[in-house]
Scaffold this active site. Structure first.
Site: not given
Length: 948
Positions: A218, A223, A330, A619, A621, A623-624
């Protein structure tokens, strides 16, 4: 709530503001459980603990069948402790589990699982989830062992990212397991290769002699199994899969049935048939679970060799069955993985796909992105359900945001946020005194007020709640105080449910991996409503207030907060309240989050009962649109209204379609003024500077909300006006106002272009009545870029149409080859007609035989409505308003109205995150359809300066 036989019950109605799993009665807890019933009860306990570990932590509750059982006197049986240790191996159970008893209930307090808990002292890595069994096996010398959760996670990740596969699907670079179960890339030694050669010769033999000794032993890859039993078929089915898993997931190997460990041939029972052996092997391997990370669908490849075993007399005694297993590309499982999670009010076993997804989940690789981000919350060292959180490089990190938002007093309890405290104490005299009675003994920490902590974490508010206050103090349990005018069962449920949800959010969204609870207490305001300001030295005692100490014994003492615990708690809280889904989520194909700025969060924290109308000047950019959409979520939770009652209005169809979601209705301004909206009560108006005055849209919107005591918020950016006319608003009456001046969207060089265009616009339109000049001037004075990412801007002048097409085509292909998807690119023209012509010309150019030979990737072109798709958008600057992409090409951005030339260039530049190209034509024959090209009014010298 009935508990069916064998069912694990999630109980959300206990005194505990936590996830509680009831497992019913359990036998003598202090003694060894040897009966089948006792073993089933321990299995149920371990299943519940696993589910709670994987779901953010909580409590497993049970009853002892012995009514006289005492945890202190009798303790916990060794077999229960042993099973729990095996469940969590290699983690130390003392770090995660704590026993307690309350009346006749025995309680097991469970901290959330965390694969990177800094308190862990174990050397081996933990998997991302707790798994009693992974179903995966490995070879260690001549034995087979199950993979631990941590080793399985490492193995799966290596398999997932191993790209070097040969034509048969097996990895060209074989992965085998070391003695400790880890994966390593090593080759067999010379002795093993010699044994393999001997095995090949052995398998070619047609007969063996009973009792002969084979000339090999083995090894890691060989095995032997003695199967001298009549029930050999079932023996194969019981044992074969784990050996096949171990061999297939490493370098392959051979399992030989019918040979003793000392290499002596014994064969099978004489009544076993050869065909039965072959069928048992084939059926067993065919039934194995496998998972492919590659595109193959192949199963485990194997060969079965049946060799006859003969007596010296020449009579057949039985068979040797050798199963030679080839390396698998896999993952091959020897059994189904065992792991559980809480889903709603049930405990469910994870499917194979979900288990693999959680085990292999990792932070996305952002190193190739032009934008730079700081990882604030990583999957590598947090609870199972967290998602990655990033802040943009240069913006305040979580620790800085925490210092600003939730500062901790070193020798006092700070009351925050100041604005909310001031308003609440003004509206409710006596509230300050009421809260002082609760925290008088605390010396270090913070008391965080909110009109509703339920709303802060995305749940609905109960209407009779005055406010919530969250106490986070050293040497104390975190407490959520819910202040109400009238005590009711609904208020008590709200407080408990909010405390439980907050705790779960802190763990599963904020990544807080400490031993954590959030106690809750309802405080009655009315009895002290008439009190004036209370001095610290004269704090009233209220007989009717429920004592918190009656609940403080609910949890073990180590659930109180230390100084480091306070930091972990508040850090997680910042992530919970400031997180929003990043645009990178769709780009990367996984859900990740960014953080709001403090000013954006301040706007979202306004009292919507009082701030019924608001004009938000932002203004470019800043994030409104993000603020508008987050505010819609809060409206739904505060007022418990339906989506049909909330309306989002913007100018352009592409933005309207992008915003459309389950929280509201969305329409364009043109559709709004043409239709009736009888159900609408709450309105968010975006990009209002580009609306038209002749529609009376504002009067219509005002009428809708005033009739129903609703809400109207209007978001404007007059620097991005795309026409010189009025927008339907009385400029002198745009109050109350709030401003957004920190630019977070655009890289530094693009911001410089935007900033210069704002300066020009202020100079050119100073005396116009259609813009609020003084407000814009002050906004401009406060403008700042919130980060230092450089980006790039390129300007090219005097180009022929063919040159433009060549340049755009060449640059787009270059960006694709660099790894950008097409959905990162937008090509914007001054008008819709110009965009249609340019799209048609570019399409024709891309479809020529010469272009097809040079290009490996076919470019797909679309319109602004396709902004969420993987296409290159070609449209007008106006129709792309409110949208953004990383890479933007501007094709001769010259408007029909000369007075808004600077505005149009600003609008173009502000759409780009990191790279901007602006191309100008040399004369009036820009398009082949001879469309009119107006003279350019932009200062050429300025463009050379800012487009470098």
């Amino acid at each position: 709530m009935a508990n069916q036989e064998g069912e694990l019950l999630v109980n959300l109605k206990t005194d505990y503001p936590d996830l509680v799993v009831d497992i019913g009665k359990i036998g003598d807890i202090s003694k060894k459980q040897t009966s089948d019933k006792g073993k089933k009860q321990i299995k149920k306990l371990c299943t519940a603990v696993c589910a709670v570990l994987n779901s953010g932590g909580g409590i497993v509750r049970m009853e002892s069948e012995d009514e006289n059982y005492s945890l202190r006197a009798h303790g916990i049986g060794d077999n229960i402790e042993k099973n729990l240790r095996e469940l969590m191996k290699p983690a130390r159970i003392s770090e995660y589990l704590k026993w307690g008893q309350r009346q006749n209930h025995l309680l097991l307090f469970v901290k959330t699982w965390s694969c990177g808990d800094p308190e862990q002292k174990t050397g081996a890595a933990l998997g991302r989830i707790c798994s009693p069994s992974t179903g995966l096996f490995f070879r260690c010398n001549t034995s087979v062992f199950p993979m631990s959760s941590g080793h399985a996670a490492e193995f799966l990740r290596k398999k997932r990212w191993n790209k070097d596969s040969d034509e048969n699907g097996a990895s060209a670079k074989k992965i085998r397991l070391d003695f400790d179960g880890g994966a390593s890339d090593t080759s067999r030694n010379i002795e093993e290769d010699n044994i393999q050669d001997a095995v090949v010769c052995f398998l070619k033999r047609d007969r063996l002699m009973f009792g002969e000794v084979l000339d090999f032993t083995e090894t890691t890859h060989i095995e032997f199994k003695n199967f001298a039993t009549e029930d050999i078929v079932n023996y194969i089915k019981r044992t074969l899969q784990k050996y096949v898993s171990a061999f297939a997931n490493t370098q392959g190997g051979c399992l030989i049935f019918g040979v003793d460990d000392d290499s002596t041939v014994v064969g099978s029972h004489h009544e076993v048939q050869k065909e039965a052996l072959e069928k048992a092997v084939a059926d067993t391997i065919a039934s194995m679970l496998i998972h492919h990370f590659c595109g193959s669908r192949a199963g485990v490849q194997f060969e079965t060799h049946i060799l006859g075993v003969y007596e010296e007399t020449g009579s057949l005694k039985g068979y040797v069955c050798a199963v030679r297993v080839k390396p698998f590309c896999c993952v091959a499982f020897g059994g189904k993985p065992e792991s559980w999670m809480v889903t709603g009010d049930k405990i469910e076993r994870l499917s194979l796909m979900r288990w693999i997804e959680l085990m292999t989940d990792a932070d996305p690789d952002l190193s190739a992105l032009p934008d730079k981000f700081e990882n604030e919350l990583s999957l590598a060292d947090g609870p199972p359900l967290i998602r990655p959180v990033y802040s943009k490089a240069g913006l305040p990190c979580v620790s800085e945001l925490q210092e600003s938002l939730y500062p901790v007093g070193s020798d006092e309890i700070k009351w925050q946020p100041e604005a909310i405290c001031t308003e609440l104490f003004s509206d409710y005299p006596g509230l300050r005194g009421l809260m002082k009675t609760q925290i008088q003994s605390r010396k270090k920490g913070i008391l965080i007020f909110s009109r509703s902590w339920a709303v802060e974490i995305g749940s609905q508010k109960t209407q009779d709640v005055v406010c919530d206050a969250l106490l986070v103090a050293k040497d104390a349990y975190p407490v959520l105080y819910t202040v109400v005018k009238e005590v009711s069962h609904a208020a008590s449920e709200y407080s408990r449910d909010t405390a439980r949800a907050l705790k779960q959010k802190l763990v599963n969204d904020g990544g807080c991996a400490i031993k954590l609870c959030v106690l809750h207490q309802v405080l009655h305001l009315n009895d002290i409503q008439d009190q004036m300001e209370v001095e610290d030295s004269d704090i009233p005692q209220q007989d009717n207030q429920p004592e918190l100490h009656s609940n403080s014994s609910l949890y073990p003492e180590d659930y109180t907060l230390t100084s480091s615990g306070i930091s972990a708690f508040l850090r997680a809280l910042v992530i919970v309240v400031l997180c929003f889904k990043s645009y990178l989520s769709d780009y990367l194909g996984c859900e990740i989050f960014n953080l709001l700025t403090l000013k954006q969060y301040e706007l979202l924290s306004k009292n919507l009962h009082k701030t019924r109308e608001l004009f938000v000047f932002g203004l470019p950019g800043t994030g409104k649109t993000i603020v508008a959409l987050k505010n819609i979520e809060r409206i739904r939770n505060i007022f418990q209204c339906s989506p049909t009652e909330i309306l989002y209005i913007c100018e352009n169809t592409p933005l309207m379609k992008l915003v459309r979601n389950e929280n509201c209705r969305s329409v364009t301004r043109a559709a709004f003024v043409k239709n009736t909206f009888p159900d609408v009560k709450y309105i968010m108006v975006d990009e209002a500077q580009n609306f038209r005055s002749e529609d009376d849209w504002y009067q219509y919107a005002q009428q809708l909300v005033k009739e129903k005591n609703g809400i109207l918020w209007v978001f404007l950016d007059f620097f991005q006006s795309t026409h010189p006319f009025g927008c339907g608003l009385n400029i002198s009456q745009l109050y109350p106002q709030e401003w957004l001046t920190k630019v977070v969207r655009n890289a530094r060089h693009i911001y410089d272009v935007v900033f210069e265009q704002m300066r020009i616009i202020l100079k050119e339109r100073k005396n116009e009545a259609v813009i609020p000049y003084e407000v814009l001037e002050r906004l401009f004075g406060e403008a700042q870029c919130a980060h230092s990412l450089p980006g790039s801007c390129i300007m090219k002048e005097d180009m022929e149409t063919e040159e433009m097409l060549d340049y755009v085509s060449r640059q787009c292909h270059s960006y694709i080859q660099q790894g950008y998807p097409m959905k990162d690119i937008a090509i914007l023209c001054s008008t819709y007609e110009a965009a249609e012509s340019f799209r048609e010309m570019l399409k024709n150019k891309l479809n020529t035989p010469d272009a097809n030979k040079k290009c490996k990737v076919r470019l797909v072109l679309g319109q602004a409505e396709n902004v969420s798709d993987d296409v290159i958008v070609i449209d007008s600057i106006r129709r792309f308003s409110g949208l953004e992409r990383k890479l933007v090409f501007g094709i001769h951005p010259v408007p029909a109205q000369e007075e808004v030339a600077s505005n149009l260039l600003l609008c173009l530049a502000s759409r780009a995150n990191t790279k901007l190209h602006v191309l100008y034509h040399k004369d009036n024959t820009f398009l082949r359809n001879d469309s009119l090209l107006l003279p350019r009014t932009v200062d050429s010298g300025m463009l050379h300066l800012y487009f470098k």
